[in-house]
Design an enzyme around this catalytic site. Structure first.
Site, PDB file in Angstrom:
ATOM      1  N   ARG A 139     -26.542  17.904  28.813  1.00  0.00           N
ATOM      2  CA  ARG A 139     -25.160  17.951  28.302  1.00  0.00           C
ATOM      3  C   ARG A 139     -24.190  18.264  29.444  1.00  0.00           C
ATOM      4  O   ARG A 139     -24.389  19.227  30.171  1.00  0.00           O
ATOM      5  CB  ARG A 139     -25.066  19.020  27.213  1.00  0.00           C
ATOM      6  CG  ARG A 139     -23.741  19.039  26.494  1.00  0.00           C
ATOM      7  CD  ARG A 139     -23.720  20.116  25.426  1.00  0.00           C
ATOM      8  NE  ARG A 139     -24.575  19.816  24.291  1.00  0.00           N
ATOM      9  CZ  ARG A 139     -24.924  20.721  23.368  1.00  0.00           C
ATOM     10  NH1 ARG A 139     -24.499  21.975  23.461  1.00  0.00           N
ATOM     11  NH2 ARG A 139     -25.696  20.380  22.360  1.00  0.00           N
ATOM     12  N   CYS A 160     -23.626  20.832  13.289  1.00  0.00           N
ATOM     13  CA  CYS A 160     -23.105  20.394  14.586  1.00  0.00           C
ATOM     14  C   CYS A 160     -21.953  19.394  14.491  1.00  0.00           C
ATOM     15  O   CYS A 160     -21.144  19.301  15.407  1.00  0.00           O
ATOM     16  CB  CYS A 160     -24.233  19.803  15.427  1.00  0.00           C
ATOM     17  SG  CYS A 160     -25.498  21.032  15.835  1.00  0.00           S
TER      18      CYS A 160
HETATM   19 FE1  SRM Z   1     -25.108  22.006  17.850  1.00  0.00          FE
HETATM   20  C1  SRM Z   1     -28.190  23.346  18.143  1.00  0.00           C
HETATM   21  C2  SRM Z   1     -26.194  19.085  19.048  1.00  0.00           C
HETATM   22  C3  SRM Z   1     -21.904  21.031  18.256  1.00  0.00           C
HETATM   23  C4  SRM Z   1     -24.118  24.496  15.730  1.00  0.00           C
HETATM   24  N1  SRM Z   1     -26.886  21.357  18.558  1.00  0.00           N
HETATM   25  C5  SRM Z   1     -28.037  22.085  18.639  1.00  0.00           C
HETATM   26  C6  SRM Z   1     -29.108  21.309  19.412  1.00  0.00           C
HETATM   27  C7  SRM Z   1     -28.989  21.679  20.863  1.00  0.00           C
HETATM   28  C8  SRM Z   1     -30.552  21.445  18.879  1.00  0.00           C
HETATM   29  C9  SRM Z   1     -31.414  22.547  19.413  1.00  0.00           C
HETATM   30  O1  SRM Z   1     -30.966  23.696  19.547  1.00  0.00           O
HETATM   31  O2  SRM Z   1     -32.585  22.258  19.659  1.00  0.00           O
HETATM   32  C10 SRM Z   1     -28.607  19.857  19.144  1.00  0.00           C
HETATM   33  C11 SRM Z   1     -29.021  18.785  20.153  1.00  0.00           C
HETATM   34  C12 SRM Z   1     -29.307  17.500  19.425  1.00  0.00           C
HETATM   35  C13 SRM Z   1     -29.489  16.300  20.263  1.00  0.00           C
HETATM   36  O3  SRM Z   1     -30.489  15.570  20.045  1.00  0.00           O
HETATM   37  O4  SRM Z   1     -28.645  15.989  21.089  1.00  0.00           O
HETATM   38  C14 SRM Z   1     -27.141  20.090  18.927  1.00  0.00           C
HETATM   39  N2  SRM Z   1     -24.226  20.422  18.647  1.00  0.00           N
HETATM   40  C15 SRM Z   1     -24.840  19.264  18.998  1.00  0.00           C
HETATM   41  C16 SRM Z   1     -23.835  18.174  19.294  1.00  0.00           C
HETATM   42  C17 SRM Z   1     -24.287  17.200  20.376  1.00  0.00           C
HETATM   43  C18 SRM Z   1     -23.554  17.451  17.974  1.00  0.00           C
HETATM   44  C19 SRM Z   1     -22.641  16.273  17.974  1.00  0.00           C
HETATM   45  O5  SRM Z   1     -22.664  15.580  16.958  1.00  0.00           O
HETATM   46  O6  SRM Z   1     -21.898  16.023  18.918  1.00  0.00           O
HETATM   47  C20 SRM Z   1     -22.616  19.041  19.656  1.00  0.00           C
HETATM   48  C21 SRM Z   1     -22.556  19.419  21.107  1.00  0.00           C
HETATM   49  C22 SRM Z   1     -21.259  20.092  21.425  1.00  0.00           C
HETATM   50  C23 SRM Z   1     -21.057  20.411  22.885  1.00  0.00           C
HETATM   51  O7  SRM Z   1     -20.687  19.528  23.657  1.00  0.00           O
HETATM   52  O8  SRM Z   1     -21.227  21.589  23.239  1.00  0.00           O
HETATM   53  C24 SRM Z   1     -22.892  20.268  18.807  1.00  0.00           C
HETATM   54  N3  SRM Z   1     -23.318  22.694  17.184  1.00  0.00           N
HETATM   55  C25 SRM Z   1     -22.113  22.069  17.363  1.00  0.00           C
HETATM   56  C26 SRM Z   1     -21.142  22.613  16.474  1.00  0.00           C
HETATM   57  C27 SRM Z   1     -19.706  22.133  16.316  1.00  0.00           C
HETATM   58  C28 SRM Z   1     -18.772  22.756  17.301  1.00  0.00           C
HETATM   59  O9  SRM Z   1     -19.171  23.555  18.141  1.00  0.00           O
HETATM   60  O10 SRM Z   1     -17.575  22.436  17.236  1.00  0.00           O
HETATM   61  C29 SRM Z   1     -21.780  23.609  15.735  1.00  0.00           C
HETATM   62  C30 SRM Z   1     -21.160  24.447  14.587  1.00  0.00           C
HETATM   63  C31 SRM Z   1     -20.228  25.494  15.084  1.00  0.00           C
HETATM   64  C32 SRM Z   1     -20.977  26.736  15.451  1.00  0.00           C
HETATM   65  O11 SRM Z   1     -21.455  26.830  16.573  1.00  0.00           O
HETATM   66  O12 SRM Z   1     -21.112  27.604  14.594  1.00  0.00           O
HETATM   67  C33 SRM Z   1     -23.140  23.653  16.202  1.00  0.00           C
HETATM   68  N4  SRM Z   1     -25.978  23.666  17.111  1.00  0.00           N
HETATM   69  C34 SRM Z   1     -25.419  24.532  16.209  1.00  0.00           C
HETATM   70  C35 SRM Z   1     -26.396  25.508  15.825  1.00  0.00           C
HETATM   71  C36 SRM Z   1     -26.171  26.686  14.839  1.00  0.00           C
HETATM   72  C37 SRM Z   1     -25.659  27.879  15.550  1.00  0.00           C
HETATM   73  C38 SRM Z   1     -25.633  29.107  14.671  1.00  0.00           C
HETATM   74  O13 SRM Z   1     -24.698  29.894  14.788  1.00  0.00           O
HETATM   75  O14 SRM Z   1     -26.546  29.303  13.874  1.00  0.00           O
HETATM   76  C39 SRM Z   1     -27.586  25.174  16.506  1.00  0.00           C
HETATM   77  C40 SRM Z   1     -28.936  25.904  16.432  1.00  0.00           C
HETATM   78  C41 SRM Z   1     -29.040  26.980  17.434  1.00  0.00           C
HETATM   79  O15 SRM Z   1     -28.155  27.246  18.236  1.00  0.00           O
HETATM   80  O16 SRM Z   1     -30.095  27.636  17.397  1.00  0.00           O
HETATM   81  C42 SRM Z   1     -27.290  24.012  17.297  1.00  0.00           C
HETATM   82 FE1  SF4 Z   2     -29.748  18.891  15.233  1.00  0.00          FE
HETATM   83 FE2  SF4 Z   2     -29.067  20.138  13.017  1.00  0.00          FE
HETATM   84 FE3  SF4 Z   2     -27.362  20.030  15.035  1.00  0.00          FE
HETATM   85 FE4  SF4 Z   2     -27.865  17.858  13.684  1.00  0.00          FE
HETATM   86  S1  SF4 Z   2     -26.905  19.712  12.847  1.00  0.00           S
HETATM   87  S2  SF4 Z   2     -27.845  18.020  15.915  1.00  0.00           S
HETATM   88  S3  SF4 Z   2     -29.976  18.099  13.137  1.00  0.00           S
HETATM   89  S4  SF4 Z   2     -29.282  21.083  15.061  1.00  0.00           S
END
Ligand code: SRM
Ligand code: SF4
Length: 556
Positions: free
Chosen positions: A69, A471
């Site tokens: 990323r 996400c």
């Molecule tokens: Fe996310 C984990 C993708 C924005 C909440 N997120 C992940 C991981 C890294 C999976 C992992 O931990 O093994 C995903 C990678 C998937 C892949 O195959 O690429 C992933 N998150 C993404 C992206 C790429 C989704 C997208 O559609 O673009 C976004 C990358 C943003 C960036 O450039 O940094 C992304 N993730 C978000 C958001 C939205 C936001 O930040 O505006 C959220 C919800 C807001 C928040 O953080 O509360 C989000 N991602 C999570 C979570 C839950 C965190 C929590 O508080 O429980 C996880 C799981 C974790 O961290 O353990 C997670």
């Molecule tokens: Fe992965 Fe769940 Fe985030 Fe989708 S919402 S990218 S399935 S961690």
């Protein structure tokens, strides 16, 4: 810091010598994959090790590769930087680039052997992967649209400032990936002390966003920390600070839930960096280090209370806090198509479904970047803004997109135009259901339902994720669809078109093939009973999911 037994992740950070661990040694051995400990630390360097879930399902076992990323504050890059990133999709990735929901960029399926070359090339382009993931401040998001008004530029400068001030200072990144060269993002010579983060960094990820009042293009209430500027006489007077947003919820952990940020205080512009650092430090000191599921700032604020949080912030800043200003929000616009730009000229919002740049779309953007060298900005809706056009270059852009068969936003079905999906399968290790790959089919069926009711032109924000982590921010959408298990989804309704309200669960365990069908009675009601101009989200919220659920039975 709390005194309960710390999680394994805490021990890993504490003994990593500022994020080094065994990364350099393991890389030197040219492995196919990294150890569990090393892959935990890799995240801080912007790298997620995972395996292809399709291959695993097909019986090929675990075939490892990495997601990398790139952190891009406010999503802004030059055409030259874009072209450098584009080349890497072929040399190191899977031929695609993925705009993220936080204005970053991801490469998928990167082999371990390609990592160092990829990261060096990203840094050579003036960007970094450092702190794109991990228990640190992540990419700072900021409204990307170059709408008229000089203040828009200023806001981005503040986003860049925070991004720089809050980056980890360890030299590990430069040592491991750049052979000791100074990484571009570090600014002044790096100190090993990590004055802000300390040896154990933050208890969990920390997210910061900026948004202009009225037009919530960055979902400002969903960040750990948000800033909304206020202007007086055309000059920046200060910011309303919001804190404690976050959307993740973990299945089976009932204390976890999405939460919108609270308004905290009004800050003069000069206080912004210190205030941001103080909030990050509160998270560092009070976040839950025993249970990572409960380690976000939102739970600190819930547990200790907002008055405590304000008092703590005030004490750390050494002055009383001014009350936050009231905020008014309208809709969340997408700024797709042509718009007048600050300082004259035009910008174009290009719709990139699920942020995935591939095939003819990728070729078109590459040609635009090469021939027309626009200013480029990734948006928090996973789209791309191309800026800096005059009347002539505007016609050239239209022609390039047409030649490559890239659909103009106006030709796109509204639900697809306003949708988002996370990557989910096959690259995300946490996915329990499909998202990006099934989005086009699901939105086509939902669009068909709306068309049949004469609602085809309505703007309805729909967001789909492959698990409850949220996400693609489904919990603030008008229709949020969240994977619960293979092929089964929960449907959330009632988010506001301005993303200022949480949606509530309408139905759960809905088979993918029945998603449009379960929404049909709600759409029908909406068509008959909505107030003039009422959005679908506002209607669902006014009626309430309980009532909508009941009427489903009547309509069936
Ligand atoms: Fe996310 C984990 C993708 C924005 C909440 N997120 C992940 C991981 C890294 C999976 C992992 O931990 O093994 C995903 C990678 C998937 C892949 O195959 O690429 C992933 N998150 C993404 C992206 C790429 C989704 C997208 O559609 O673009 C976004 C990358 C943003 C960036 O450039 O940094 C992304 N993730 C978000 C958001 C939205 C936001 O930040 O505006 C959220 C919800 C807001 C928040 O953080 O509360 C989000 N991602 C999570 C979570 C839950 C965190 C929590 O508080 O429980 C996880 C799981 C974790 O961290 O353990 C997670
Ligand atoms: Fe992965 Fe769940 Fe985030 Fe989708 S919402 S990218 S399935 S961690």
């Amino acid at each position: 810091m709390k005194t309960e037994r710390h999680s394994a992740a805490e021990l890993l950070k504490a003994t990593s010598s500022h994020l080094r661990g065994t990364l350099a040694e393991e890389l030197a051995g040219q492995p196919d994959s990294f150890s569990k400990e090393a892959s935990g630390l890799l995240k801080f360097h912007g790298v997620y090790q995972g395996d292809d879930r399709d291959l695993r399902k097909a019986g090929a076992g675990k075939v490892y590769s990495a997601m990398v990323r790139v952190s891009i504050p406010g999503g802004r890059i030059t055409a030259g930087q874009y072209l450098a990133l584009d080349r890497l999709a072929d040399t190191a990735g899977d031929g695609t680039l993925r705009i993220t929901s936080r204005q970053g960029l991801q490469y998928h399926r990167v082999g371990v052997g390609s990592l160092r070359g990829l990261i060096r090339a990203v840094n050579n382009a003036g960007l970094t992967t450092l702190a794109a993931c991990g228990d640190v401040v992540r990419n700072v998001v900021c409204c990307a649209e170059p709408l008229p008004g000089e203040d828009r530029q200023d806001l981005w400068r503040y986003a860049k400032l925070l991004d720089r001030e809050l980056k980890p200072e360890t030299r590990a990144y430069a040592e491991i990936w750049l052979d000791g060269e100074k990484a571009v993002s570090f600014g002044p010579p790096a100190e090993e002390a990590e004055p802000l983060y300390g040896a154990t960094y933050l208890p969990r990820k920390f997210k910061i966003g900026f948004a202009f009042e009225g037009d919530n293009t960055t979902d400002i209430y969903t960040h750990d920390l948000g800033f909304v500027p206020h202007f007086e006489g055309g000059r920046l007077a200060g910011f309303t600070m919001l804190a404690g947003g976050g959307l993740g919820s973990s299945p089976g952990v009932k204390e976890t839930h999405p939460r919108l940020a609270d308004s905290v205080a009004f800050l003069p512009p000069e206080d912004l960096p210190e205030a941001a650092k103080a909030v990050v430090a509160i998270h560092r000191d009070y976040g839950n280090r025993a249970n990572r599921k409960l380690a976000r700032l939102k739970y600190v604020i819930e547990e200790q209370g907002l008055p405590w949080f304000k008092a703590e912030l005030s004490a750390r800043l050494g002055k009383p806090l001014l009350p936050p200003r009231p905020l008014v929000w309208r809709r969340q616009s997408d700024y797709l198509g042509w718009h007048g730009q600050a300082g004259g000229g035009w910008f174009f919002g290009l719709r990139v479904v699920s942020g995935r740049i591939s095939g003819p779309m990728r070729a078109a953007i590459r040609q635009v970047a090469t021939d027309l060298a626009p200013d480029m900005r990734f948006t928090a809706q996973q789209n791309l803004i191309l800026a800096g056009f005059d009347d002539l270059t505007r016609t050239l852009l239209d022609a390039i997109l047409r030649e490559h068969g890239v659909a103009a936003p106006a030709e796109m079905p509204p639900v697809l135009r306003h949708s988002m999906a996370c990557p989910a399968l096959p690259t995300c290790g946490l996915a329990v259901a499909e998202a990006e790959r099934v989005l086009p089919g699901i939105v086509a069926e939902i669009q068909r339902e709306l068309d049949q009711l004469g609602l085809g032109a309505e703007t309805v924000h729909l967001r789909l994720t492959g698990c409850p982590n949220g996400c693609a921010r489904p919990y603030t959408a008008e229709i949020g669809i969240v994977g619960q298990s293979p092929g089964l989804y929960a449907v959330y309704l009632g988010g506001s078109p301005a993303s200022t309200r949480l949606a509530r669960m309408f139905r759960d365990k809905v088979p993918q093939a029945r998603l449009a069908e379960v929404l049909r009675p709600v759409f029908r009601e909406y068509a008959w009973r909505r107030s003039p101009g009422e959005s679908f989200g506002d209607y669902s919220n006014r009626v309430g999911v309980e009532a909508l659920r009941g009427r489903r039975e009547e309509a069936a």
